[in-house]
Design a protein around this motif. Sequence first.
Motif, PDB file in Angstrom:
ATOM      1  N   ASP A 111       0.834  -1.209   0.000  1.00 51.63           N
ATOM      2  CA  ASP A 111       0.000   0.000   0.000  1.00 51.63           C
ATOM      3  C   ASP A 111       0.865   1.253   0.000  1.00 51.63           C
ATOM      4  O   ASP A 111       0.653   2.174  -0.798  1.00 51.63           O
ATOM      5  CB  ASP A 111      -0.877   0.016   1.254  1.00 51.63           C
ATOM      6  N   GLU A 139      -4.493  -4.392  -2.974  1.00 50.60           N
ATOM      7  CA  GLU A 139      -3.908  -3.044  -3.012  1.00 50.60           C
ATOM      8  C   GLU A 139      -3.681  -2.544  -4.441  1.00 50.60           C
ATOM      9  O   GLU A 139      -3.775  -1.343  -4.694  1.00 50.60           O
ATOM     10  CB  GLU A 139      -2.566  -3.044  -2.269  1.00 50.60           C
ATOM     11  N   LYS A 142      -6.419  -0.419  -6.059  1.00 50.50           N
ATOM     12  CA  LYS A 142      -6.766   0.865  -5.444  1.00 50.50           C
ATOM     13  C   LYS A 142      -5.940   2.018  -5.999  1.00 50.50           C
ATOM     14  O   LYS A 142      -5.989   3.125  -5.472  1.00 50.50           O
ATOM     15  CB  LYS A 142      -6.587   0.782  -3.930  1.00 50.50           C
ATOM     16  N   ASP A 162     -12.731  -6.003  -6.899  1.00 50.69           N
ATOM     17  CA  ASP A 162     -12.105  -4.689  -6.650  1.00 50.69           C
ATOM     18  C   ASP A 162     -11.559  -4.058  -7.917  1.00 50.69           C
ATOM     19  O   ASP A 162     -11.182  -2.878  -7.893  1.00 50.69           O
ATOM     20  CB  ASP A 162     -10.975  -4.832  -5.629  1.00 50.69           C
ATOM     21  N   ARG A 165     -12.657  -0.588  -8.959  1.00 49.18           N
ATOM     22  CA  ARG A 165     -12.135   0.655  -8.373  1.00 49.18           C
ATOM     23  C   ARG A 165     -11.268   1.432  -9.361  1.00 49.18           C
ATOM     24  O   ARG A 165     -11.032   2.626  -9.166  1.00 49.18           O
ATOM     25  CB  ARG A 165     -11.292   0.347  -7.130  1.00 49.18           C
ATOM     26  N   ASP A 288     -16.032  -2.175   1.185  1.00 50.93           N
ATOM     27  CA  ASP A 288     -15.113  -3.302   1.354  1.00 50.93           C
ATOM     28  C   ASP A 288     -15.877  -4.595   1.594  1.00 50.93           C
ATOM     29  O   ASP A 288     -15.501  -5.662   1.080  1.00 50.93           O
ATOM     30  CB  ASP A 288     -14.152  -3.040   2.512  1.00 50.93           C
TER      31      ASP A 288
END
Length: 438
Positions: A111, A139, A142, A162, A165, A288
């Motif tokens: 991250d 990660e 994101k 995810d 995103r 989440d």
Amino acid sequence: MEFGNRSSVVCGRGSGSVGYNCSGSSHVFHGFELLVLRRLHSDPLLLEKWKEKLRTKAADDDCDLGEIPQCLWFFAVTLDREKERFLNFFKEQVFNFPDVHGFRLRETLLDRYLNYHSFSELRLDGMFKYGDDNTLPLEIFKCSTVKWLSMKYNYLDVIPSDIGRMASLEYLALTNNKLQNKSIPYTLTFCTKLKTLMLDNNLLDALPGFLFKMPSLETVHRHGNHNYFKSTFMWYHTDVNERILSVQSSGDYVLHDPETLQFWAAKAVIGSKINFFASAEVAPALKDYISSIYRLFNVCGHCSAAKLCSQPGFKVITFKNPYLGNTCVPFQHWACSHTCATALEIPAREEQISAAHELDRQYDTYIKDCQRQYRFGSVGGSCRLSFRRRLSCSTSTSSALFNFSNSSRESICFGHERKSRLRYFCCWRRPACDCCVA
């Protein structure tokens, strides 16, 4: 030092990385860097050992780090290709913390590394070999600045939800994995800037039906998939009712009695198909949670229903002709009921028949035009007519209907032999028969 076959990693392009001034740095994040950061975060003892080594290396560039084990080949590749970037990150972001627990809540080493740089490309090809734990770290999804993501040759059998995103994503390569239709989540439609999708050499028997909801797509590669062409030929000529197949449960999740309010809220959001990652009305904690249980559900392609994979439904096969320059492209949808399945299949079948009639009409026009040109002086010349060019002015879709080659040489008597499904056209070098010339 020997690193085996794993030491060869594709390098990216770019210029300068945000976060520190370093000549020759790039905006490209590599798979070997990911493996280093993931290993260090999961092994505190190894992290402490390498912190000391890297601190010494940062102070004295000529310092020898000693022999690196083959199992840690990604350390050697990282220090060889991205040494300055890696050392600068450790000096400014790691050396000052006693351990990774000094980071912000739930923040990992990966991250912090991704947030420290403004990467625009993630080249994560060939990170895993067969049998490795190929779970993708969340990660990487994101990174709001990433436009180019490549995850080829990784034995992936699922893509995390995810991925929705990545609002800036324009290019996604998933070639040579083990992806099936259920492996690609509906949240991919949230990537509204995606232009190129590479799905070659997977286990797909059709493209996901939700790709219709992605108008930004310009290119979809899907060749080399398991049973893809078998599916194409088998389903293209079947009756409408036979394109709707009942599907039994495909999961083992059992509803609890009672389920939590959070579960029912997440189910409603999933069924609504809204981009919950970008919605300010959905709490971050709920985002989440929704993402973590997304794979438990099938989303109806017609209505706003989301049903657990453990519940029965219907699989629907449709065709799009043309689709992004290709003909007879099969799509697979999931429907919660037979009514929804029919509502998906019948309009698609009507569109398919209409496109076939239009194709026949254009072909008839093309044949008549060829005969007319032949009568008025095309004999003996090297007449190489392209169906694509001939019809490009009259219709906007005809350029996608055929992919004819000018390299084939075939003599055709157009009056006697109508080949409406020919793939190659070129020229005719012998006189036509009397009935054609008359």
